[in-house]
Write a protein that holds these residues in place. Sequence first.
Motif, PDB file in Angstrom:
ATOM      1  N   ALA A  44     -14.355 -30.400  24.027  1.00 30.26           N
ATOM      2  CA  ALA A  44     -13.610 -31.656  23.923  1.00 30.26           C
ATOM      3  C   ALA A  44     -13.690 -32.219  22.509  1.00 30.26           C
ATOM      4  N   GLU A  45     -14.855 -32.139  21.890  1.00 33.26           N
ATOM      5  CA  GLU A  45     -15.000 -32.619  20.516  1.00 33.26           C
ATOM      6  C   GLU A  45     -14.089 -31.847  19.569  1.00 33.26           C
ATOM      7  N   ILE A  46     -14.115 -30.544  19.685  1.00 35.32           N
ATOM      8  CA  ILE A  46     -13.304 -29.709  18.791  1.00 35.32           C
ATOM      9  C   ILE A  46     -11.817 -29.969  19.016  1.00 35.32           C
ATOM     10  N   LEU A  47     -11.441 -30.057  20.301  1.00 33.67           N
ATOM     11  CA  LEU A  47     -10.040 -30.286  20.615  1.00 33.67           C
ATOM     12  C   LEU A  47      -9.582 -31.657  20.128  1.00 33.67           C
ATOM     13  N   SER A  48     -10.456 -32.629  20.186  1.00 34.58           N
ATOM     14  CA  SER A  48     -10.081 -33.975  19.736  1.00 34.58           C
ATOM     15  C   SER A  48      -9.818 -33.994  18.238  1.00 34.58           C
ATOM     16  N   LEU A  53     -10.094 -37.865  24.183  1.00 36.99           N
ATOM     17  CA  LEU A  53     -11.124 -36.823  24.250  1.00 36.99           C
ATOM     18  C   LEU A  53     -12.335 -37.210  23.422  1.00 36.99           C
ATOM     19  N   ALA A  54     -12.099 -37.842  22.295  1.00 31.01           N
ATOM     20  CA  ALA A  54     -13.205 -38.215  21.416  1.00 31.01           C
ATOM     21  C   ALA A  54     -14.145 -39.211  22.073  1.00 31.01           C
ATOM     22  N   GLN A  55     -13.642 -39.912  23.097  1.00 32.79           N
ATOM     23  CA  GLN A  55     -14.477 -40.888  23.793  1.00 32.79           C
ATOM     24  C   GLN A  55     -15.333 -40.258  24.886  1.00 32.79           C
ATOM     25  N   GLN A  56     -15.147 -38.940  25.118  1.00 33.23           N
ATOM     26  CA  GLN A  56     -15.954 -38.256  26.124  1.00 33.23           C
ATOM     27  C   GLN A  56     -17.402 -38.152  25.645  1.00 33.23           C
ATOM     28  N   PRO A  57     -18.350 -37.910  26.581  1.00 33.96           N
ATOM     29  CA  PRO A  57     -19.759 -37.773  26.182  1.00 33.96           C
ATOM     30  C   PRO A  57     -19.928 -36.677  25.146  1.00 33.96           C
ATOM     31  N   LYS A  58     -20.800 -36.926  24.156  1.00 33.07           N
ATOM     32  CA  LYS A  58     -21.052 -35.949  23.113  1.00 33.07           C
ATOM     33  C   LYS A  58     -21.861 -34.780  23.653  1.00 33.07           C
ATOM     34  N   ALA A  59     -21.711 -33.624  23.000  1.00 33.55           N
ATOM     35  CA  ALA A  59     -22.457 -32.437  23.406  1.00 33.55           C
ATOM     36  C   ALA A  59     -23.928 -32.596  23.066  1.00 33.55           C
ATOM     37  N   GLU A  60     -24.770 -32.516  24.074  1.00 38.18           N
ATOM     38  CA  GLU A  60     -26.203 -32.648  23.876  1.00 38.18           C
ATOM     39  C   GLU A  60     -26.840 -31.289  23.650  1.00 38.18           C
ATOM     40  N   PRO A  61     -27.854 -31.210  22.787  1.00 37.85           N
ATOM     41  CA  PRO A  61     -28.551 -29.933  22.587  1.00 37.85           C
ATOM     42  C   PRO A  61     -29.172 -29.441  23.891  1.00 37.85           C
ATOM     43  N   VAL A  62     -29.247 -28.122  24.049  1.00 37.41           N
ATOM     44  CA  VAL A  62     -29.820 -27.521  25.247  1.00 37.41           C
ATOM     45  C   VAL A  62     -31.210 -27.003  24.906  1.00 37.41           C
TER      46      VAL A  62
END
Length: 952
Positions: free
Chosen positions: A439-443, A461-470
């Motif tokens: 989503a981040e990349i697509l935004s 899309l930019a307002q979606q939750p950010k990718a958290e480290p695993v």
Amino acid sequence: MIGNSTRIGAQPGETIDRTRPLTFTFNGKTFSGYEGDTIASALAANGVQVFSRSMKFHAPRGIMTAGWVDPNLMVQLGDEPNVRAGHRLVRHGDAVTSLNVWPSLKYDVKAVNQIIGRFLAPGFYYKTFMKPQKLWPTYDKVLQQFVHAGKVDTNTPKVAKDKTYANPDVLVAGGGPAGMWSALAAADAGAKVMLVDEDTELGGHWLFTSGKSAERTELAERVRNHPNIEVHENSVVIARYDGNWFGVIVRYPDGSERLIKTRAQVLVVAAGLIERPYIFKGNDKPGVMLMTGARRLLNRYGVKPGNRAVVFTANEHGDEGIEELRAAGVEIAAVVDGRKGEFIREAHGKGKVERVELGDNRVIDADLLITSIGWTAPTSLLNMAGDKPVYDTTAARFFPADDLPEDVVATGGIAGDGTDEQLQAHAEATGKHAAAKAAEILSVWQSASPIASVREAGQQLAQQPKAEPVAPLPRNPHPEIYRSTTHGFVDYSEDVQSDDIFTAIGEGYSLTELAKRYTTTTMGPLQGKLEVINAVAVIAEATGRTMNETGTTVWRPPYAPTTLGALAGRNMDPVRYSPMQSWHEAHGAQPLVAGAWIRPEHYGNPEGEVRNVRENVGIIDVTPLGKLELKGKNVPDLLEFLYTNKWRKLPIGGVRYGVMCSEDGVVFDDGVTGHLGEDHYLMTTTSGGAASVWEVVEEVLQVEHPEWDVTCTPMTTSLASINVAGPKSRELLERISDVDFDPEAFPYMNVRRGTVAGVKDVVLWRIGFTGELSYELHVPAEYGLHVWETLLEVGQDLGIAPFGIEAQRILRLEKGHLIVGQDTDGLTQGFSAGLDWAIKLDKDDFRGLPELRWQKEDGPVSQLVAVQPVNGDELPVEAAQIIDDQTNILGRITSSRHSPSLGRSICLAQLRTDMAVPGTQLRILQPDGSIIIGRVCEELSHFDPEGVRGRV
């Protein structure tokens, strides 16, 4: 039916359907099986132990992994070569045969290589087949008999599959538990997911793990039924390129394949692990098997792999397999525990395992030796993303580095270890991370779009939750077990043993890449998937380096063998026809495929067509010539920049020949351009160069000189083009045109516009590619056929006839006119093409000017010359090499034909400059080894060198 059945009772997780039996043949004998069987499992169920012979020594080989990466299970299936029998599902009526054995799999005379094996050390082919050079043809014929591959039937009809495109948010490579958990998590987060697995069913290692069938079935059903997941089983991701551009191959039961070109925002690699073999003496005998192979046969296909087994285990996977073997009725004769320092010394037996010698010198009778001593991480897609795996001594395997690109993540066994609960948590976290990152990349992409609705979608899309480290997975300790105290096979596909690698190291090939190439380790059909870590371990042992210091080889695309049919897809190339094509077909023209165009090669007698042009008048369809209309006050500037000669003083009504070069001074294209009116020009290019020249023109206008006032309009298909050539061409055109054709009113290299056959605004220019009086007509395409037929009708009393491409080639060769791309190649600079007169180095600038100045200063290495064989009845083939007495290459024949005008053979050649002296005798080597003696001519033109005929 034949065979001693080793099929056992139904297993809880088996993937065969016992209600649907089938039969097939192997080497002419009939066997039985069930739907869901692979070729290998069905044969094993019938008691078959030997499936193939090894490449170099032709030693018998049996099942090792029972899967895709089994080196011993390559077979011929009908007319399809090199089929992996451990992966391909058997079908009723299949005809399977062994590869490269004679007279039979059981009695293979090439097994004599086992006796002379000591003479077949690494690099023997480099040392043995160098001299004497005259024996190369004999060497070649002998070596061809040892090519270890299937037979290609050229009569096999092509099975065409359309290439398709896909744009998922997340691509998951691997359909094991981790891949499925990750795909579900990403899909639940709203991402569009494509899941690709190379096995014929989802499940990964759960397919051969007892007690996991219910969980596997439930999880696979959830994946298949999820609306956001597209599943491709029996498929593989063969390549990853920059920007997460992938090649995905989908396989079909008939062996055909389809390519899906895929662009994804994020790649999840869940490729699992590959169990690796143990290196010891006799480790290639039938009956030596990996625990994954034994468990596959047992739990997936209901086949008992043997009767009495020695098991060498160093992990839980091996321990679990022991209990499953016992439950299936396999007697466990001995358990050798690598965690306690125990090991296997050698497998004994004639043609198969009969006894096993342990490290403590005990010898155990057994028909089965199973090893489970470690894992290889299939890091191919990670390598293609720039990853260099790092070796962990404690876990005894390679892992992905910590610097993966942000759009590539890994989960499952390739990333670490843990309980099922830990692996599930990691996979689900990875899937959620992948969805968020996508989503981040697509935004970012969408926010940069000029379309408002797309920009708004990007902002949402930019307002979606950010990718958290695993958080990383744990790594279980594992003993480093690679080689016994004895030497054995490292690469089963190439018959390379560990002592071969020691020999290569001793000869100076100590780097991994060098040792690999010198011994051919990892260069067989498996491309290192099974054996690469063992190879690295042996190289490390031989050099005294650590595993990380030694380093591993990396995979390049494609990861898996791919059929050419899949890469080609269905023939979707555009086909172009001139407006006169229907006439050509109706009058017996032999079609010629020329790029996208179908053109008439000849109408039955090309030499007769040449004579008619020289004596009467002929017409040829040259519609495929590239045609660009140029308008604007800066067109002369453009022409000066593109062409090597000068253009500013070309008057209205004038036509000029020009040559284009690339920035490196290599001849790129040629053609003529006519000045039609104030700020109005028409450029023609070669037929094959039309698109490339247009691209260059647009690059110049849009990038290099956007300030120029020039409009370029492609006219190739808008204008039908006809060349009217021959001494009677003027008389013919005067009958149907209002143009004044008097030589003074319409001289050579001029252009006029007028009415032809009632068609207005036809462009005519007087040029002479054929060497005869000739005119080129450019007619609005819709009137092309009308003008063509009118010319033929009106010119009957003049002896008019059409001529094709072959006659045109002969005519131009008689005149010494070059064809770009035939008489030149990708290295031919302007002064080597006989174009000195057309290159003006005193110009301020043009493409390739600095390189051509240097070539002029240094002198060209080669020169285009005309050549005539001393014996005019001898015709050199095109591309024939010109050699000296010591067979050093001096040049090549670029064009050759029999000239009906001269009654002899004639040629053009690229020749070393010091030999390009008129009168020089040349030796022209023919494919059959014979020599034709030729002579360098005074001029390029063989016929009418003064050019009188074209200027009358």
